[in-house]
Design a protein around this motif. Structure first.
Motif, PDB file in Angstrom:
ATOM      1  N   THR A  53       0.855  -1.322   0.044  1.00  0.00           N
ATOM      2  CA  THR A  53      -0.105   0.070   0.237  1.00  0.00           C
ATOM      3  C   THR A  53       0.777   1.459  -0.018  1.00  0.00           C
ATOM      4  O   THR A  53       0.319   2.254  -0.093  1.00  0.00           O
ATOM      5  CB  THR A  53      -1.040   0.131   1.109  1.00  0.00           C
ATOM      6  N   LYS A  54       2.351   1.105   0.139  1.00  0.00           N
ATOM      7  CA  LYS A  54       3.165   2.187   0.314  1.00  0.00           C
ATOM      8  C   LYS A  54       3.934   2.252  -0.899  1.00  0.00           C
ATOM      9  O   LYS A  54       4.881   3.060  -0.951  1.00  0.00           O
ATOM     10  CB  LYS A  54       3.685   2.226   1.586  1.00  0.00           C
ATOM     11  N   LEU A  55       3.743   1.367  -1.944  1.00  0.00           N
ATOM     12  CA  LEU A  55       4.887   1.423  -2.873  1.00  0.00           C
ATOM     13  C   LEU A  55       5.074   2.678  -3.772  1.00  0.00           C
ATOM     14  O   LEU A  55       6.075   3.235  -3.887  1.00  0.00           O
ATOM     15  CB  LEU A  55       4.408   0.276  -3.935  1.00  0.00           C
ATOM     16  N   ASP A  56       4.029   3.294  -4.043  1.00  0.00           N
ATOM     17  CA  ASP A  56       3.967   4.584  -4.936  1.00  0.00           C
ATOM     18  C   ASP A  56       4.739   5.786  -4.037  1.00  0.00           C
ATOM     19  O   ASP A  56       5.832   6.411  -4.540  1.00  0.00           O
ATOM     20  CB  ASP A  56       2.689   5.235  -5.419  1.00  0.00           C
ATOM     21  N   ALA A  57       4.364   5.810  -2.741  1.00  0.00           N
ATOM     22  CA  ALA A  57       5.115   6.889  -1.880  1.00  0.00           C
ATOM     23  C   ALA A  57       6.790   6.663  -1.670  1.00  0.00           C
ATOM     24  O   ALA A  57       7.394   7.389  -1.762  1.00  0.00           O
ATOM     25  CB  ALA A  57       4.355   7.008  -0.483  1.00  0.00           C
ATOM     26  N   ALA A  58       6.783   5.130  -1.541  1.00  0.00           N
ATOM     27  CA  ALA A  58       8.323   4.800  -1.216  1.00  0.00           C
ATOM     28  C   ALA A  58       9.063   5.246  -2.395  1.00  0.00           C
ATOM     29  O   ALA A  58      10.198   5.569  -2.554  1.00  0.00           O
ATOM     30  CB  ALA A  58       8.369   3.378  -1.034  1.00  0.00           C
ATOM     31  N   VAL A  59       8.633   4.833  -3.822  1.00  0.00           N
ATOM     32  CA  VAL A  59       9.216   5.175  -4.978  1.00  0.00           C
ATOM     33  C   VAL A  59       9.464   6.609  -4.881  1.00  0.00           C
ATOM     34  O   VAL A  59      10.719   6.854  -5.374  1.00  0.00           O
ATOM     35  CB  VAL A  59       8.386   4.643  -6.076  1.00  0.00           C
ATOM     36  N   ALA A  60       8.656   7.558  -4.561  1.00  0.00           N
ATOM     37  CA  ALA A  60       8.905   8.950  -4.744  1.00  0.00           C
ATOM     38  C   ALA A  60       9.855   9.151  -3.634  1.00  0.00           C
ATOM     39  O   ALA A  60      10.881  10.266  -4.076  1.00  0.00           O
ATOM     40  CB  ALA A  60       7.459   9.709  -4.549  1.00  0.00           C
ATOM     41  N   ALA A  61       9.782   8.858  -2.498  1.00  0.00           N
ATOM     42  CA  ALA A  61      10.751   9.289  -1.454  1.00  0.00           C
ATOM     43  C   ALA A  61      12.180   8.782  -1.698  1.00  0.00           C
ATOM     44  O   ALA A  61      13.162   9.714  -1.488  1.00  0.00           O
ATOM     45  CB  ALA A  61      10.454   8.635  -0.119  1.00  0.00           C
ATOM     46  N   LEU A  62      12.386   7.438  -2.083  1.00  0.00           N
ATOM     47  CA  LEU A  62      13.549   6.983  -2.382  1.00  0.00           C
ATOM     48  C   LEU A  62      14.434   7.682  -3.701  1.00  0.00           C
ATOM     49  O   LEU A  62      15.425   7.968  -3.563  1.00  0.00           O
ATOM     50  CB  LEU A  62      13.571   5.504  -2.739  1.00  0.00           C
ATOM     51  N   GLN A  67      14.232  10.848  -4.048  1.00  0.00           N
ATOM     52  CA  GLN A  67      14.851  12.197  -3.702  1.00  0.00           C
ATOM     53  C   GLN A  67      15.746  11.964  -2.776  1.00  0.00           C
ATOM     54  O   GLN A  67      16.551  13.020  -2.492  1.00  0.00           O
ATOM     55  CB  GLN A  67      13.547  12.742  -2.785  1.00  0.00           C
ATOM     56  N   ILE A  68      16.509  10.685  -2.550  1.00  0.00           N
ATOM     57  CA  ILE A  68      17.550  10.782  -1.722  1.00  0.00           C
ATOM     58  C   ILE A  68      18.942  10.976  -2.658  1.00  0.00           C
ATOM     59  O   ILE A  68      19.021  10.373  -3.590  1.00  0.00           O
ATOM     60  CB  ILE A  68      17.641   9.383  -1.097  1.00  0.00           C
ATOM     61  N   PRO A  69      19.642  11.928  -2.110  1.00  0.00           N
ATOM     62  CA  PRO A  69      20.849  12.135  -2.652  1.00  0.00           C
ATOM     63  C   PRO A  69      21.688  10.959  -3.211  1.00  0.00           C
ATOM     64  O   PRO A  69      21.899  10.170  -2.147  1.00  0.00           O
ATOM     65  CB  PRO A  69      21.796  13.017  -2.022  1.00  0.00           C
ATOM     66  N   GLY A  70      22.234  10.791  -4.323  1.00  0.00           N
ATOM     67  CA  GLY A  70      22.956   9.728  -4.623  1.00  0.00           C
ATOM     68  C   GLY A  70      22.211   8.578  -5.554  1.00  0.00           C
ATOM     69  O   GLY A  70      22.590   7.748  -6.184  1.00  0.00           O
ATOM     70  N   VAL A  71      20.816   8.537  -5.309  1.00  0.00           N
ATOM     71  CA  VAL A  71      19.985   7.528  -5.784  1.00  0.00           C
ATOM     72  C   VAL A  71      19.960   8.033  -7.349  1.00  0.00           C
ATOM     73  O   VAL A  71      19.356   9.154  -7.625  1.00  0.00           O
ATOM     74  CB  VAL A  71      18.560   7.458  -5.220  1.00  0.00           C
ATOM     75  N   VAL A  72      20.311   7.130  -8.477  1.00  0.00           N
ATOM     76  CA  VAL A  72      20.087   7.283  -9.617  1.00  0.00           C
ATOM     77  C   VAL A  72      18.833   6.672 -10.196  1.00  0.00           C
ATOM     78  O   VAL A  72      18.399   7.624 -10.983  1.00  0.00           O
ATOM     79  CB  VAL A  72      21.258   6.611 -10.521  1.00  0.00           C
ATOM     80  N   ARG A  73      18.439   5.921  -9.896  1.00  0.00           N
ATOM     81  CA  ARG A  73      17.172   5.209 -10.552  1.00  0.00           C
ATOM     82  C   ARG A  73      16.353   4.331  -9.182  1.00  0.00           C
ATOM     83  O   ARG A  73      16.990   3.803  -8.333  1.00  0.00           O
ATOM     84  CB  ARG A  73      17.638   4.373 -11.594  1.00  0.00           C
ATOM     85  N   VAL A  74      14.979   4.341  -9.466  1.00  0.00           N
ATOM     86  CA  VAL A  74      14.188   3.369  -8.690  1.00  0.00           C
ATOM     87  C   VAL A  74      13.313   2.810  -9.761  1.00  0.00           C
ATOM     88  O   VAL A  74      12.421   3.666 -10.379  1.00  0.00           O
ATOM     89  CB  VAL A  74      13.388   4.429  -7.554  1.00  0.00           C
ATOM     90  N   ASP A  75      13.309   1.541  -9.645  1.00  0.00           N
ATOM     91  CA  ASP A  75      12.548   0.826 -10.660  1.00  0.00           C
ATOM     92  C   ASP A  75      11.825  -0.141 -10.121  1.00  0.00           C
ATOM     93  O   ASP A  75      12.209  -1.190  -9.254  1.00  0.00           O
ATOM     94  CB  ASP A  75      13.406   0.038 -11.804  1.00  0.00           C
ATOM     95  N   PRO A  76      10.586  -0.225 -10.077  1.00  0.00           N
ATOM     96  CA  PRO A  76       9.672  -1.395  -9.669  1.00  0.00           C
ATOM     97  C   PRO A  76       9.714  -2.750 -10.578  1.00  0.00           C
ATOM     98  O   PRO A  76      10.031  -2.339 -11.734  1.00  0.00           O
ATOM     99  CB  PRO A  76       7.992  -0.728  -9.878  1.00  0.00           C
ATOM    100  N   VAL A  77       9.936  -3.556 -10.159  1.00  0.00           N
ATOM    101  CA  VAL A  77      10.257  -4.807 -10.580  1.00  0.00           C
ATOM    102  C   VAL A  77       9.256  -5.989 -10.329  1.00  0.00           C
ATOM    103  O   VAL A  77       8.822  -5.919  -9.177  1.00  0.00           O
ATOM    104  CB  VAL A  77      11.821  -5.290 -10.609  1.00  0.00           C
ATOM    105  N   ARG A 123      19.414   5.696   4.822  1.00  0.00           N
ATOM    106  CA  ARG A 123      18.230   6.557   4.534  1.00  0.00           C
ATOM    107  C   ARG A 123      17.177   6.012   3.482  1.00  0.00           C
ATOM    108  O   ARG A 123      16.085   6.048   3.810  1.00  0.00           O
ATOM    109  CB  ARG A 123      18.670   8.028   3.747  1.00  0.00           C
ATOM    110  N   LEU A 124      17.736   4.922   2.887  1.00  0.00           N
ATOM    111  CA  LEU A 124      16.872   4.005   2.140  1.00  0.00           C
ATOM    112  C   LEU A 124      16.108   3.274   3.119  1.00  0.00           C
ATOM    113  O   LEU A 124      14.865   3.131   2.836  1.00  0.00           O
ATOM    114  CB  LEU A 124      17.516   2.960   1.143  1.00  0.00           C
ATOM    115  N   ARG A 125      16.618   2.841   4.012  1.00  0.00           N
ATOM    116  CA  ARG A 125      15.822   1.514   4.862  1.00  0.00           C
ATOM    117  C   ARG A 125      15.065   2.396   5.958  1.00  0.00           C
ATOM    118  O   ARG A 125      13.944   1.920   6.406  1.00  0.00           O
ATOM    119  CB  ARG A 125      16.977   0.974   5.763  1.00  0.00           C
ATOM    120  N   ASP A 126      15.516   3.757   5.965  1.00  0.00           N
ATOM    121  CA  ASP A 126      14.270   4.644   6.887  1.00  0.00           C
ATOM    122  C   ASP A 126      13.154   4.998   6.231  1.00  0.00           C
ATOM    123  O   ASP A 126      12.211   5.714   6.960  1.00  0.00           O
ATOM    124  CB  ASP A 126      15.204   5.694   7.420  1.00  0.00           C
ATOM    125  N   VAL A 127      13.034   4.997   4.961  1.00  0.00           N
ATOM    126  CA  VAL A 127      11.766   5.389   4.281  1.00  0.00           C
ATOM    127  C   VAL A 127      10.690   4.644   4.556  1.00  0.00           C
ATOM    128  O   VAL A 127      10.539   3.426   4.778  1.00  0.00           O
ATOM    129  CB  VAL A 127      12.114   5.352   2.649  1.00  0.00           C
TER     130      VAL A 127
END
Length: 82
Positions: free
Chosen positions: A16-25, A27-37, A62-66
């Motif tokens: 239920t939190k997939l879309d919000a997690a993709v958006a938050a992830l 925004q983290i500096p250093g993150v180049v891509r976030v791909d649902p698979v 920071r990824l784990r804290d999302v």
């Protein structure tokens, strides 16, 4: 010459939190891509940076804290090619 390091992070997220997690992830500096698979994990996150210890420390934390992130598995790329 600056050597960039890269890690892939396999992320499991509450459905239920997939879309919000993709958006938050994303925004983290250093993150180049976030791909649902499809498959065992929900997301693949690509993170680039200059220092591997920093990537494995602060960025991965920071990824784990999302909100919604249940679990992560970090894969360090050996000799990243560009």
């Amino acid at each position: 010459m600056i050597v960039m390091e890269r890690v892939y992070v396999l992320v499991d997220v509450e459905r239920t939190k997939l879309d919000a997690a993709v958006a938050a992830l994303g925004q983290i500096p250093g993150v180049v891509r976030v791909d649902p698979v499809t498959g065992e994990h929900d997301l693949v996150v690509i993170v680039d940076g200059e220092e591997l210890p920093k990537l494995l420390g602060s960025v991965i934390k920071r990824l784990r804290d999302v909100d919604g992130v249940k679990d992560t598995e970090t894969l360090v790329v050996i000799n990243p090619s560009r």
